[in-house]
Structures are given as C-alpha cells and as structure tokens.
Design a protein around this motif. Structure first.
Motif, PDB file in Angstrom:
ATOM      1  N   TYR A  63      -9.623   2.190   2.509  1.00  0.00           N
ATOM      2  CA  TYR A  63      -9.864   3.632   2.679  1.00  0.00           C
ATOM      3  C   TYR A  63      -8.545   4.341   2.923  1.00  0.00           C
ATOM      4  O   TYR A  63      -7.504   3.730   3.063  1.00  0.00           O
ATOM      5  CB  TYR A  63     -10.802   3.865   3.861  1.00  0.00           C
ATOM      6  CG  TYR A  63     -12.040   3.029   3.833  1.00  0.00           C
ATOM      7  CD1 TYR A  63     -12.943   3.117   2.763  1.00  0.00           C
ATOM      8  CD2 TYR A  63     -12.314   2.129   4.857  1.00  0.00           C
ATOM      9  CE1 TYR A  63     -14.082   2.329   2.729  1.00  0.00           C
ATOM     10  CE2 TYR A  63     -13.454   1.340   4.827  1.00  0.00           C
ATOM     11  CZ  TYR A  63     -14.330   1.443   3.759  1.00  0.00           C
ATOM     12  OH  TYR A  63     -15.444   0.671   3.727  1.00  0.00           O
ATOM     13  N   ASP A  64      -8.635   5.648   3.021  1.00  0.00           N
ATOM     14  CA  ASP A  64      -7.479   6.417   3.465  1.00  0.00           C
ATOM     15  C   ASP A  64      -7.433   6.339   4.981  1.00  0.00           C
ATOM     16  O   ASP A  64      -8.448   6.544   5.661  1.00  0.00           O
ATOM     17  CB  ASP A  64      -7.616   7.867   3.004  1.00  0.00           C
ATOM     18  CG  ASP A  64      -6.463   8.697   3.528  1.00  0.00           C
ATOM     19  OD1 ASP A  64      -5.406   8.668   2.905  1.00  0.00           O
ATOM     20  OD2 ASP A  64      -6.629   9.357   4.594  1.00  0.00           O
ATOM     21  N   LEU A  65      -6.270   6.025   5.522  1.00  0.00           N
ATOM     22  CA  LEU A  65      -6.160   5.782   6.958  1.00  0.00           C
ATOM     23  C   LEU A  65      -6.610   6.986   7.788  1.00  0.00           C
ATOM     24  O   LEU A  65      -7.398   6.852   8.720  1.00  0.00           O
ATOM     25  CB  LEU A  65      -4.721   5.383   7.288  1.00  0.00           C
ATOM     26  CG  LEU A  65      -4.406   5.024   8.738  1.00  0.00           C
ATOM     27  CD1 LEU A  65      -5.296   3.903   9.231  1.00  0.00           C
ATOM     28  CD2 LEU A  65      -2.944   4.608   8.876  1.00  0.00           C
ATOM     29  N   HIS A  66      -6.130   8.177   7.414  1.00  0.00           N
ATOM     30  CA  HIS A  66      -6.461   9.366   8.211  1.00  0.00           C
ATOM     31  C   HIS A  66      -7.951   9.658   8.160  1.00  0.00           C
ATOM     32  O   HIS A  66      -8.577   9.946   9.171  1.00  0.00           O
ATOM     33  CB  HIS A  66      -5.666  10.575   7.708  1.00  0.00           C
ATOM     34  CG  HIS A  66      -4.191  10.420   7.909  1.00  0.00           C
ATOM     35  ND1 HIS A  66      -3.569  10.769   9.069  1.00  0.00           N
ATOM     36  CD2 HIS A  66      -3.224   9.941   7.098  1.00  0.00           C
ATOM     37  CE1 HIS A  66      -2.269  10.525   8.967  1.00  0.00           C
ATOM     38  NE2 HIS A  66      -2.033  10.021   7.765  1.00  0.00           N
ATOM     39  N   LEU A 105       0.820  -1.215   0.000  1.00  0.00           N
ATOM     40  CA  LEU A 105       0.000   0.000   0.000  1.00  0.00           C
ATOM     41  C   LEU A 105       0.851   1.261   0.000  1.00  0.00           C
ATOM     42  O   LEU A 105       0.529   2.251  -0.641  1.00  0.00           O
ATOM     43  CB  LEU A 105      -0.920   0.017   1.226  1.00  0.00           C
ATOM     44  CG  LEU A 105      -1.959  -1.094   1.292  1.00  0.00           C
ATOM     45  CD1 LEU A 105      -2.670  -1.065   2.635  1.00  0.00           C
ATOM     46  CD2 LEU A 105      -2.955  -0.966   0.158  1.00  0.00           C
ATOM     47  N   LYS A 114      -0.133   4.964   0.228  1.00  0.00           N
ATOM     48  CA  LYS A 114      -1.076   5.108   1.341  1.00  0.00           C
ATOM     49  C   LYS A 114      -0.330   4.984   2.670  1.00  0.00           C
ATOM     50  O   LYS A 114       0.656   4.245   2.770  1.00  0.00           O
ATOM     51  CB  LYS A 114      -2.135   4.007   1.271  1.00  0.00           C
ATOM     52  CG  LYS A 114      -3.200   4.252   0.212  1.00  0.00           C
ATOM     53  CD  LYS A 114      -4.275   3.196   0.301  1.00  0.00           C
ATOM     54  CE  LYS A 114      -5.541   3.674  -0.384  1.00  0.00           C
ATOM     55  NZ  LYS A 114      -6.634   2.712  -0.227  1.00  0.00           N
ATOM     56  N   SER A 115      -0.844   5.671   3.676  1.00  0.00           N
ATOM     57  CA  SER A 115      -0.274   5.522   5.018  1.00  0.00           C
ATOM     58  C   SER A 115      -0.613   4.142   5.535  1.00  0.00           C
ATOM     59  O   SER A 115      -1.780   3.787   5.588  1.00  0.00           O
ATOM     60  CB  SER A 115      -0.894   6.549   5.969  1.00  0.00           C
ATOM     61  OG  SER A 115      -0.707   7.845   5.480  1.00  0.00           O
ATOM     62  N   CYS A 116       0.383   3.377   5.884  1.00  0.00           N
ATOM     63  CA  CYS A 116       0.070   2.034   6.398  1.00  0.00           C
ATOM     64  C   CYS A 116       1.046   1.649   7.491  1.00  0.00           C
ATOM     65  O   CYS A 116       0.791   1.859   8.659  1.00  0.00           O
ATOM     66  CB  CYS A 116       0.079   1.016   5.263  1.00  0.00           C
ATOM     67  SG  CYS A 116      -0.388  -0.628   5.822  1.00  0.00           S
ATOM     68  N   MET A 117       2.185   1.076   7.115  1.00  0.00           N
ATOM     69  CA  MET A 117       3.245   0.697   8.058  1.00  0.00           C
ATOM     70  C   MET A 117       2.815  -0.299   9.135  1.00  0.00           C
ATOM     71  O   MET A 117       3.404  -0.354  10.207  1.00  0.00           O
ATOM     72  CB  MET A 117       3.843   1.951   8.724  1.00  0.00           C
ATOM     73  CG  MET A 117       4.542   2.887   7.770  1.00  0.00           C
ATOM     74  SD  MET A 117       5.800   2.108   6.758  1.00  0.00           S
ATOM     75  CE  MET A 117       6.948   1.573   8.011  1.00  0.00           C
ATOM     76  N   GLY A 140       5.011  10.098   9.085  1.00  0.00           N
ATOM     77  CA  GLY A 140       3.592  10.317   9.359  1.00  0.00           C
ATOM     78  C   GLY A 140       3.220  11.770   9.559  1.00  0.00           C
ATOM     79  O   GLY A 140       2.040  12.137   9.478  1.00  0.00           O
ATOM     80  N   ALA A 165       2.857   5.595  10.679  1.00  0.00           N
ATOM     81  CA  ALA A 165       1.948   5.893   9.569  1.00  0.00           C
ATOM     82  C   ALA A 165       1.149   7.160   9.796  1.00  0.00           C
ATOM     83  O   ALA A 165       0.861   7.897   8.864  1.00  0.00           O
ATOM     84  CB  ALA A 165       0.999   4.724   9.349  1.00  0.00           C
ATOM     85  N   THR A 166       0.786   7.422  11.042  1.00  0.00           N
ATOM     86  CA  THR A 166      -0.117   8.555  11.298  1.00  0.00           C
ATOM     87  C   THR A 166       0.550   9.661  12.115  1.00  0.00           C
ATOM     88  O   THR A 166      -0.139  10.514  12.661  1.00  0.00           O
ATOM     89  CB  THR A 166      -1.377   8.063  12.036  1.00  0.00           C
ATOM     90  OG1 THR A 166      -0.968   7.392  13.231  1.00  0.00           O
ATOM     91  CG2 THR A 166      -2.187   7.114  11.189  1.00  0.00           C
ATOM     92  N   HIS A 222      -6.568   0.700   6.311  1.00  0.00           N
ATOM     93  CA  HIS A 222      -5.307   0.960   5.616  1.00  0.00           C
ATOM     94  C   HIS A 222      -5.458   0.741   4.121  1.00  0.00           C
ATOM     95  O   HIS A 222      -5.004   1.527   3.312  1.00  0.00           O
ATOM     96  CB  HIS A 222      -4.203   0.029   6.127  1.00  0.00           C
ATOM     97  CG  HIS A 222      -3.902   0.183   7.580  1.00  0.00           C
ATOM     98  ND1 HIS A 222      -4.568  -0.519   8.555  1.00  0.00           N
ATOM     99  CD2 HIS A 222      -3.004   0.949   8.221  1.00  0.00           C
ATOM    100  CE1 HIS A 222      -4.083  -0.182   9.734  1.00  0.00           C
ATOM    101  NE2 HIS A 222      -3.134   0.702   9.566  1.00  0.00           N
ATOM    102  N   GLY A 223      -6.074  -0.389   3.787  1.00  0.00           N
ATOM    103  CA  GLY A 223      -6.060  -0.823   2.400  1.00  0.00           C
ATOM    104  C   GLY A 223      -7.168  -0.233   1.555  1.00  0.00           C
ATOM    105  O   GLY A 223      -6.936   0.234   0.436  1.00  0.00           O
TER     106      GLY A 223
END
Lengths: 541, 306
Positions: free
Chosen positions: B208-211, A430, A436-439, A538, B184-185, B205-206
């Motif tokens: 949708y957008d995480l934030h 991702l 995309k933010s994942c980690m 982040g 990540a955030t 995470h996958g």
C-alpha cells in the motif's frame, strides 16, 4: 531398579542439556557451555590435527583419554549424551530384537572411520562432523529437539491463552518463547531416525560400530587398570554375555572380556547370580585363545588413505579456497560467516559443525548450510539474514564455539567484526523504483550506514549505503518490506576474516568507521551545522 | 418593519432563547471553562504530562473505574531517553499513575519492537520506570499469536490487518509518542506510532501507500487520548537517530490524534525549518478524511508554563 550407572548417565545428560539450554538462553556461566564438546576425544583430536593448533581447550579431551587408561571407556558408559540418548531410545526397539547380538565384524567399521578421519585431518580437512558423537548429538538436541519443543510450547501457550486470560495470569498470557527454525533438519531427522531404529539389530549399534571417539578410546582401554574380572565362582551360565549392551563378553567363555569394547556399565556384575564378576585391579585374567577380530595394519593404512583421498577431492572442489587468496578462487557467493569466524580454510578445518553456535544464536540467523561451500563446508554455520539480523551487541556464537573456529570477542571488537556489506538492488527498491515512501533500511540500521538522500526526479527520499559504516549486520535485509528476496542484501564483500589481531585496528586501517553509538547533538538551539543535507525527508513542499 | 421582517425577528429570538436555554441543560464545565482542543504544557516530563492531561479535564475524563487501558509509547529502539527515539520513561510512568488513580483495572504499556525486545525495554528505561507500579505492565509483543486479524471498514487501501489482541480487548487507548522526525513520513507521532500495534508492517510500505495505510490503520486505532512527549525532540535523522535532539520540555495533549500531531509539526523545528501540518501527507490525508483536524490555527490551544 535404578543403578548407579543409570543415575550418573541421567545426571550427565541433564547437565549436558542444561548447558545447552543456557547457551540457547544466552546465559554465560563460569562453566564453559561447550564443556561436553570439549570432552569428545575424536572431535578434539582431529580438530587439533586438521587445524594444526593446540590450546588449553583441548586438555579436557586429553584428560578423558588418560582416564580411559585407568578406568576404561567410562566416558562412553557414563558421560556421553549420545550413548545415554541411545540407551534411552533403545527401550522402544529392544522388544523387536530377534536374535542375541554378537560381537560381529561390523565393529571394525569404527576403526575404519577413525583412520578415515585421521587421513583427512592430516591433509588439513576436518570431517569430524560426520561422526564425532558430541557434534552429532549437540545438533540433534540443539537444532531438532529444541525447535520442536519450542514450537509445541508456543502451541500450548496459544491453546491455554483463553484459560490464562480468564484466570488473569499475566505471566502465562505474555510469555514469549522464541521458536527457531533450522535448515538441514531432514538430515538430522533421517540420521537419528536410523540410529534409533538400528537398536533392532543391537543396543548401542552406533557406539559399537561407528563411533570414532569410541574407537579412539578403545586404543587406550586394551587393558585398563580397573577392569572386569571374573572369579572362579563363575558357572558359565552366560547371563552376563546376554546382558552386555556392547557384546564385550565372549559368548564362548564369559570369563573373557573385550576391554576395548567394555563401557564399564557393570550390568554384568549386577546380573551375575554367583557374584563372580568384579570390577577391580585384575591380577589374573583368562585370555581368549582364538584370535580376536582385529584390525590389520593394512586396514589402518587403507582407511587413512581413503580419508586422505576424500580430503584431496574436497580440496580440488570448485569451492575450495586452498592456496593463497587471489583471482580464480570461487568463494561461496552469498555465504556470510558469523562475526569472528576465522579465515575460510582455517574456519573449515577448525569448525566441528556441532551446531552449538546456531542453537545459541538468539536471533536464529545462524543456520547450518548444505553445500553452499562445497562438501567440505557441509553443516557449517552461515547467516540467513532474511531470517533475522545478527545483533552487533551479541557475542554468543564466539562464546560457545568449542574449537574457537569463531573467535570469542570483546564487546568493542565484536562491533568491528564486519561480516559483509549491504548492497541495494535499486530495481527492487520501493523508493528507488516505485517512488514509495519507505526507508525501513535507514530506520533499522544500528550502524547508521544506510542514509536517505534526495535524488532528482524521485519525490521521496531514497536509501544509500555508506560502505565504510556498514558491518553487514543485516537489519536492513531482514526488515526490508520487499517480498521474498530483499531489495537490500548483505554480501560477504569486505568481511574481516582474521585468525588473530584486532578487528578495530584492521578496520580502521582499511578506512572503516563502525559504530553503533555514533555521536549525536543534544541542545536547545535550532541553529547549527548539523541540520542534515538541506532537505527534510518525508516532508512535502 | 413589515410583517415578514417581524416574523424573522421573532424566529431569531426564539432560536436564541433555545440556544441560551439549552446551556442550562448541558454539563456545566462546557460553559464555565471550555476544554481546549490542544493542551500544551512546558515543564519537567512527569509534571508537564499531568498538567496537560488535567487541562483536558483530567484522566477521569478518559478512564473510568474498571477500564482496561493500553498505553502505546515509542520503545522500539534499544537507545536511552536522551537519544529521543523512545518516549521519556517519566512521561509513560506518569500516564500509568494517572490511569491507576482514575481506577483502571488493567494498564498495559505495549509496543511491537524492531530490535531485540529485551534490549529495547531495558535501554528505553520504560520497563524500569514502570516496575515499581507493576512488573507485569510493560511488554514488547512481537509474536504473531498476540495479534488478531481485524477488518478496517473505513480503510481506503488497507482493509484488514492484524491488531494486538490486548488493544482490541481494551476500553481506552492512549497514544504516547515521542516527537521525532521520520525519514519516510516526515514525522513519527501518534498516528505513525500506531504501526507499533499491528503485526505485518511490511505491506504498509510495499503493498500500500505508507501514508494512506497509516490513516487507514488509525481509523480503527483511534486513540482516546494523545500525549506527545516533546520534552526532547528528535529533529533530524529520525526515527532511530542519532540525530539532532532539541530540548523543548513540552508535552502536548489532545483527544484528537490529528490535531496533536499537527500541532507538534507546527511548533517544533524539523531539519532546522518550520513546516505546516499539511506538509506531512498522512496528517493532511487524515484531516481530509475527517479523522481529526490539522487546522491548528482554528483550534483552541491552551498553553501553560509550569
């Protein structure tokens, strides 16, 4: 009436199931959890031969054989959980039995199986898993009955949840029962289904005709010290013959006993209206004049050769790792063995496929495999890290392994028992591919082997594997949010497979740096060198 | 002064009188000592927690007798308190005690752990800390049967998710995160912590957008009280660590999740630098969507040292 025989059988089965349940609950006791497996004569004998090892672990099975010399096949009659299970399910089918079972020729099959296994094991190939009773019955209870019961318990918990809430029973409300799932269930189901149904032909159909452990013990109970004797009070009524679950009493003359078939259940003794049957030191015994069904030397040799031939075919399979490791060996590509598993060939020779490690695996990552490692690897344990991770703090599989195909490791050694290495598929990742933010992989890695880094052109931090810190535990693969196949996968690359010596020493010599408790800073000053790599993942600018 | 000015003058006077008069009708404390938007207390974990909640008017402002309370700490990692991946056990225990004092009928400390639940509950020290109060209080609810499909009416991308039933049943939700960084955030504080109360976090995470989905989640999991444990701050390598742990002996409390998170971003160092709350995207988005305020400079912050 519950006889002495049944009582001991039931106690024995309960003990077997208790030990299995303790293994499933990750409780380590002074009693070896694999006690019953250690008692299985065929399982242990052929493991000794195929793996060319002998340790104290094999003494219990040896004792069983010695006891058999004196008391006959009491293991089969009183202790074997397979026998007890078959006696239990026999009730379901006994009514359908059309004719009185006889001591037929089919019973020679077990000797064929015995010598087949012997022939294969001499060539270093273990096929005990197809027939050793304790291997089969442990798989039955551990990999089939246990998940079904756990599943049903959970369904019941869900069902009574409203009631428990109404009664405010917190223990019930918050109870969580792990519900494992296993591969190869279909085989176990079909196999045991067939065994149970075979009771239509005769009681203990398996024990009479197939069991190699029974066959091995039969050699030791041709004339045990304590055996069935019949006094002159016998009236030839034939009740004992009809009641014998093993058909070990000759139809032609109830005074004649096939001691090698007798499991000393003493049903005949209780049936006899004249009290003419006694299990004791027999001095005078009626011997059957007619030639018994016997197993000829030629049949011995043919069975052995058949086993050896099958083993040879196995050794010449594409996935066979026979010979020195080198180019051209097609090792199973995605197969991850449990931590502490011996080098593959030794492992296969030593593993009895009993499934105890899989049943005991608290995260349910250990699964029986089908043909991933060729047919020589059938039902051996492999990790499914998508299903779950292999906890670096867990040592259950090595603890319960009856044949030490998985080594029992100390806490620190376990942490270094590397089973593979994580590889990132950037096109599926991702962060790498979709920005995309994942980690999540970094978040869950207990070894801190996955780390974020900044990549030109990608606004979010991306994961990177430090191979020397990765033990292949699979937390990353399990938790990766990418659907179906994970974007980070453990491959067997770099797995330490050693039959002896220290994983720590070996790992260090290879430049590994495995730790689940790496050093950390604890201080109050914001100044210092340990602020990372000059960027804060982040955060945005 | 012409007539128009006179009328305007009169109207202003009337409005002022109404404004002044209404003060008599409003609860007394609003005028006497205004409750701060954010309470910040420096001190030992338990004492600072109590003082911070007291600055907001005490636990009785949030928990009424007979209420069911869910406290959501961080206890998802099998690591000890000094690693700062989990909330300090004493912070959690003090919150439990205060809820009990306020007359809560049921108090649950819940999380959905990543690592094996027994290890997490044991190593975090939270279960042990709460055991003297009740042995049936701290749970890691990881089975899907504890979750119920729930709509997110205000969700921008994630419009439904499975939420812990016990949370849906409760009257009061208290967010009690530890202050930590997150790869990540940026940070993982009260808003990110709500991901411990839903079931399938992978889609956040996958799919949708995480934030954005964190903010979506917080529209239905809006904590009544947020208490951020900044006694230790995991300043780098969060959320699991090990990373640089700063001893800050600070507890931040607010009724506004966004403001509490924003203030934690603002007062602590992250990776050796100072950041503004708007640099954390989910905080910025939550502010824009009206979930709370991140403009801490305009908020009433009350800081005390114990």
């Amino acid at each position: 009436m519950i006889t002495f025989w049944r009582t001991i059988q039931i106690i024995s089965l309960i003990l077997f199931l208790t030990l299995l349940a303790l293994a499933v609950s990750s409780v380590i006791t002074p009693t070896p959890l694999d006690l019953f497996l250690l008692l299985d004569p065929a399982l242990m004998a052929f493991t000794v031969i195929s793996a060319r090892i002998f340790s104290v672990a094999f003494i219990p099975a040896l004792l069983v054989l010695i006891v058999t010399l004196f008391f006959g096949r009491i293991f089969c009659g009183y202790i074997c959980p397979m026998g007890t299970t078959l006696d239990g399910t026999d009730k379901l089918f006994a009514a359908s039995r059309k004719k009185q079972p006889e001591a037929g020729k089919l019973r020679l099959l077990k000797y064929i199986i015995l010598f087949f296994l012997l022939g294969a094991s001499i060539l270093g190939v273990s096929f005990v898993f197809v027939a050793a009773p304790l291997s089969l019955i442990t798989r039955f209870y551990g990999l089939l009955v246990h998940p079904v019961l756990a599943f049903l318990s959970n369904e019941i918990l869900s069902f009574i949840h409203p009631l428990a809430e109404w009664l405010d029973m917190d223990t019930v409300i918050f109870m969580q029962i792990a519900t494992p799932r296993f591969a190869t269930q279909l085989f176990i189901l079909a196999f045991f289904g067939a065994l149970f149904v075979s009771a239509i032909v005769s009681p203990r159909f398996w024990c009479r005709n197939f069991c190699p452990s029974g066959a091995l013990m039969a050699f030791f109970s041709k004339k045990p010290l304590i055996r069935r004797g019949v006094s002159d009070d016998c009236t030839d009524c034939g009740r004992c013959t009809n009641s014998c679950p093993m058909s070990a009493i000759m139809t032609e003359d109830p005074r004649v006993t096939l001691h090698e078939e007798c499991i000393v259940c003493r049903t005949c003794e209780n049936t006899c209206p004249e009290n003419a049957i006694l299990f004791d030191r027999v001095r005078k015994e009626q011997v059957f004049e007619k030639k018994r069904f016997s197993f000829t030397r030629r049949q011995f040799i043919y069975s052995g050769l058949f086993g050896a031939a099958t083993a040879t075919v196995g050794l010449t399979g594409l996935n066979s790792l026979y010979g020195k490791p080198g180019p051209g060996q097609v090792a199973p590509q995605g197969l991850i063995r449990p931590p502490g598993a011996l080098p593959e060939m030794d492992f296969l020779a030593q593993c009895s496929r009993c499934g105890e490690c899989m049943a005991a695996c608290p995260t349910n990552t250990l699964q029986p495999i089908w043909l991933d490692a060729g047919f020589m690897g059938l039902f051996s344990p492999g990790l499914n890290l998508r299903r779950s991770y292999c906890s670096p703090e867990c040592r259950m599989c090595g603890e319960v392994c009856p044949t030490d195909a998985i080594r029992s490791l100390s806490k620190n050694e376990r942490i270094w028992a590397k089973i593979g290495t994580a590889v990132i598929f950037r096109r599926k990742c991702l962060a790498w591919e979709q920005q995309k933010s994942c980690m999540v992989c970094d978040e869950v890695c207990p070894y801190k082997a996955v780390e974020f880094r900044k990549e030109p052109g990608i606004p979010v931090p991306v994961p990177q594997v430090h191979e020397e810190k990765c033990a292949g535990c699979g937390y990353c693969e399990h938790f990766c949010p990418v659907q179906n196949q994970s974007a980070i996968v453990i491959t067997p690359m770099g797995a330490l497979r050693m039959s002896e010596g220290s994983y720590i020493a070996q790992g260090k010599s290879q430049g590994l740096n495995l730790s689940i408790n790496p050093k950390f800073e604890y201080g109050s000053k914001p100044e210092g060198k340990d602020w990372g790599k000059g960027f804060a993942p982040g955060f945005e600018d | 002064m012409n007539r128009r000015e006179f009328l305007r003058y009169q109207a202003k006077g009337v409005l002022w009188m109404i404004a002044g008069g209404s003060g008599i009708l409003l609860p007394k404390r609003l005028i006497a000592a205004p409750v701060p938007d954010i309470a910040v207390v420096k001190g030992a974990p338990a004492a600072a927690t109590r003082a911070a909640v007291d600055l907001l008017g005490g636990m009785k402002q949030f928990v009424k007798p007979g209420d069911r309370v869910v406290i959501k700490p961080n206890m998802s990692f099998p690591t000890p308190p000094e690693r700062a991946s989990n909330t300090h056990p004493e912070v959690v225990r003090e919150l439990v005690i205060m809820c009990k004092e306020a007359g809560a009928s049921k108090i649950l400390v819940l999380d959905h752990t990543l690592a094996r639940k027994e290890l997490c509950l044991e190593r975090s020290g939270i279960r042990k800390a709460c055991n003297p109060i009740s042995k049936k209080m701290v749970f890691a609810l990881n089975d899907d049967r504890f979750f119920k499909a729930t709509d997110i009416p205000e969700g921008k991308s994630m419009t439904s998710t499975d939420i812990m039933k016990e949370v849906l049943k409760s009257n009061v939700l208290i967010a009690a995160p530890v202050a930590k960084s997150h790869s990540a955030t940026g940070v993982s504080l009260s808003m990110k912590g709500m991901m411990g109360l839903n079931y399938d976090r992978r889609v956040m995470h996958g799919k949708y957008d995480l934030h954005t989905s964190i903010v979506d989640l917080c529209t239905i999991l809006k904590a009544d009280l947020t208490v951020i444990d900044g006694t230790r701050v995991l300043s780098t390598n969060g959320p699991g660590g090990p990373g640089k742990v700063l001893k800050r002996d600070t507890v931040i409390a607010s009724t506004d999740m966004v403001a509490a998170d924003a203030y934690a971003v603002y007062i602590f160092e992250w990776y050796g630098k100072r950041f503004k709350p708007r640099q954390v995207r989910h905080i910025r988005e939550a502010h824009k969507r009206g979930l709370g305020r991140m403009d801490v400079e305009n908020l009433n912050v009350k800081t005390i040292d114990l």
